[in-house]
Enzyme design. Structure first.
Site, mmCIF file in Angstrom:
data_model
loop_
_atom_site.group_PDB
_atom_site.id
_atom_site.type_symbol
_atom_site.label_atom_id
_atom_site.label_comp_id
_atom_site.label_asym_id
_atom_site.label_seq_id
_atom_site.Cartn_x
_atom_site.Cartn_y
_atom_site.Cartn_z
ATOM 1 N N GLU A 266 -11.937 -2.932 -3.056
ATOM 2 C CA GLU A 266 -10.860 -2.073 -3.544
ATOM 3 C C GLU A 266 -10.734 -2.204 -5.063
ATOM 4 O O GLU A 266 -10.079 -3.116 -5.571
ATOM 5 C CB GLU A 266 -9.547 -2.455 -2.865
ATOM 6 C CG GLU A 266 -9.595 -2.445 -1.344
ATOM 7 C CD GLU A 266 -8.460 -3.235 -0.737
ATOM 8 O OE1 GLU A 266 -7.285 -2.947 -1.074
ATOM 9 O OE2 GLU A 266 -8.732 -4.142 0.070
ATOM 10 N N HIS B 231 0.804 -1.229 0.000
ATOM 11 C CA HIS B 231 0.000 0.000 0.000
ATOM 12 C C HIS B 231 0.837 1.280 0.000
ATOM 13 O O HIS B 231 0.530 2.243 0.699
ATOM 14 C CB HIS B 231 -0.946 0.009 1.193
ATOM 15 C CG HIS B 231 -2.070 -0.973 1.104
ATOM 16 N ND1 HIS B 231 -2.596 -1.413 -0.095
ATOM 17 C CD2 HIS B 231 -2.779 -1.619 2.082
ATOM 18 C CE1 HIS B 231 -3.573 -2.271 0.145
ATOM 19 N NE2 HIS B 231 -3.700 -2.423 1.440
ATOM 20 N N HIS C 38 -9.589 2.576 0.396
ATOM 21 C CA HIS C 38 -9.572 1.397 1.264
ATOM 22 C C HIS C 38 -10.658 1.474 2.344
ATOM 23 O O HIS C 38 -10.411 1.143 3.504
ATOM 24 C CB HIS C 38 -8.184 1.268 1.901
ATOM 25 C CG HIS C 38 -7.805 -0.131 2.266
ATOM 26 N ND1 HIS C 38 -8.340 -0.784 3.348
ATOM 27 C CD2 HIS C 38 -6.924 -1.002 1.704
ATOM 28 C CE1 HIS C 38 -7.800 -1.986 3.451
ATOM 29 N NE2 HIS C 38 -6.934 -2.147 2.451
#
Length: 348
Positions: free
Chosen positions: A313, A105, A179
């Protein structure tokens, strides 16, 4: 339609503000300039009761102390990059290792951990907040100065659109997503095991033990990964399928979408009557059923626990930089990137 701005907390490098977008029907989306973080989405159930349907914290400390990425924009690359390195145009780049030797991420200080610049706009039928950030060449190991805009727009059709726009002065990688963890029960009254998910997807990606894709596309037919006619999350959480067990009892898997902008993702909670329809122009969606969610910081008064929320996502396929058979996330120099995902809130 209106936007309200208020102070949310302070960091060493600035003050964090919350922006609340509200439409004429009472649907409200609150987001921070820290990480473009969506903290609350208030929608009605079938009886007209307005409640929050995402996970988050009442204060900035909750976001600083925890790493679940609640509601944040993650990048430059969402998901995992195996070995925290990649080769682009003959040069190998080393990224920050922030999860078991891999890059997750966007690294140690990804897009979720910076304060973005903000512009707001109010129109008769929609309101929007445009966040802007320049990720400098070398940040977290990525090449190129990347300028990214993320715009949240709420309209009177009870739709929240998230638009991403990026451009870089050198070839780089870009694969961003939001997210948010959704729980349509309202104010986290129940877990998401009885939520029903429908996906227009014939294939998902098999995962290895480290949750990186093996590179193999797997057919959903005859498995707990077949959401084409709708499936309760419970069926995967309780499944003995090796991939469900690998993910910790549920899903943490990329699905390849076979439709775009055509109600390709639908989430329902029968008890509350809430429904959310997600449309995107991305190739895939990672479905994560918060199998690893733990901690001691209360989420709006509720302690973290497994299966408290579900992430949808929308993004490119994870670790694509290491799999030639996945669509590429390479963003070429001076070539604009744009992507839009829309969430429509309603009742059934």
């Amino acid at each position: 339609m209106n936007i309200r701005k208020e102070e949310f907390g302070k960091l060493e490098d600035g003050t964090v503000f919350a922006y609340s977008l509200e439409n004429d029907h009472g649907v409200k989306v609150t987001c921070l300039d820290y990480g473009c973080t969506i903290t609350k989405i208030i929608t009605p159930d079938r009886n007209g009761k307005f409640e929050n349907i995402v996970l988050g914290y009442d204060n900035l400390e909750g976001y600083l102390n925890n790493s679940a990425y609640f509601g944040s924009v993650v990048g430059r690359v969402a998901g995992r990059i195996g070995g925290a390195e990649f080769t682009l145009n003959g040069k190998t780049y080393s990224l920050e290792k922030n999860e078991n030797g891999n890059h997750l991420h966007g690294g140690l200080k990804g897009f979720d951990k910076v304060i973005w610049d903000v512009e707001t706009e109010e129109k008769a039928d929609e309101v929007s907040v445009k966040f802007s950030y320049v990720s400098r060449d070398g940040e977290e190991g990525y090449p190129g100065n990347l300028k990214l805009n993320v715009t949240y727009t709420l309209n009177n059709n009870n739709e929240l659109a998230i638009q991403y726009e990026g451009i870089s002065d050198a070839a780089t990688l870009l694969n961003v997503t939001n997210h948010s963890y959704f729980n349509l029960s309202g104010d986290l009254k129940r877990n998401i095991l009885n939520h029903e998910l429908t996906l227009k997807s014939d294939q998902y990606l098999e995962l290895q033990e480290n949750l990186l894709p093996t590179g193999e596309y797997a057919d959903v037919e005859g498995t707990p990964f077949d959401f084409r006619q709708g499936r309760f999350i419970r069926t995967g959480a309780e499944s003995e399928h090796s991939q469900n067990k690998l993910a910790g009892g549920g899903y943490d898997h990329p699905f390849v979408l076979n439709a775009n902008r055509n109600e390709e993702i639908i989430l329902k909670d029968e008890e509350s009557g809430r429904q959310m329809v997600v449309e995107t122009d991305e190739v895939g969606v990672v479905v994560y059923t918060s199998n690893q969610l733990t901690g001691e910081d209360a989420i709006y008064g509720v302690l973290p626990r497994k299966h408290l929320g579900i992430c949808l996502e929308t993004q490119g396929l994870p670790d694509a930089v290491h799999h030639a058979n996945f669509p590429s996330w390479v963003l070429e120099k001076d070539k604009p990137f744009t992507s839009v995902t829309t969430f429509k809130f309603g009742v059934v």
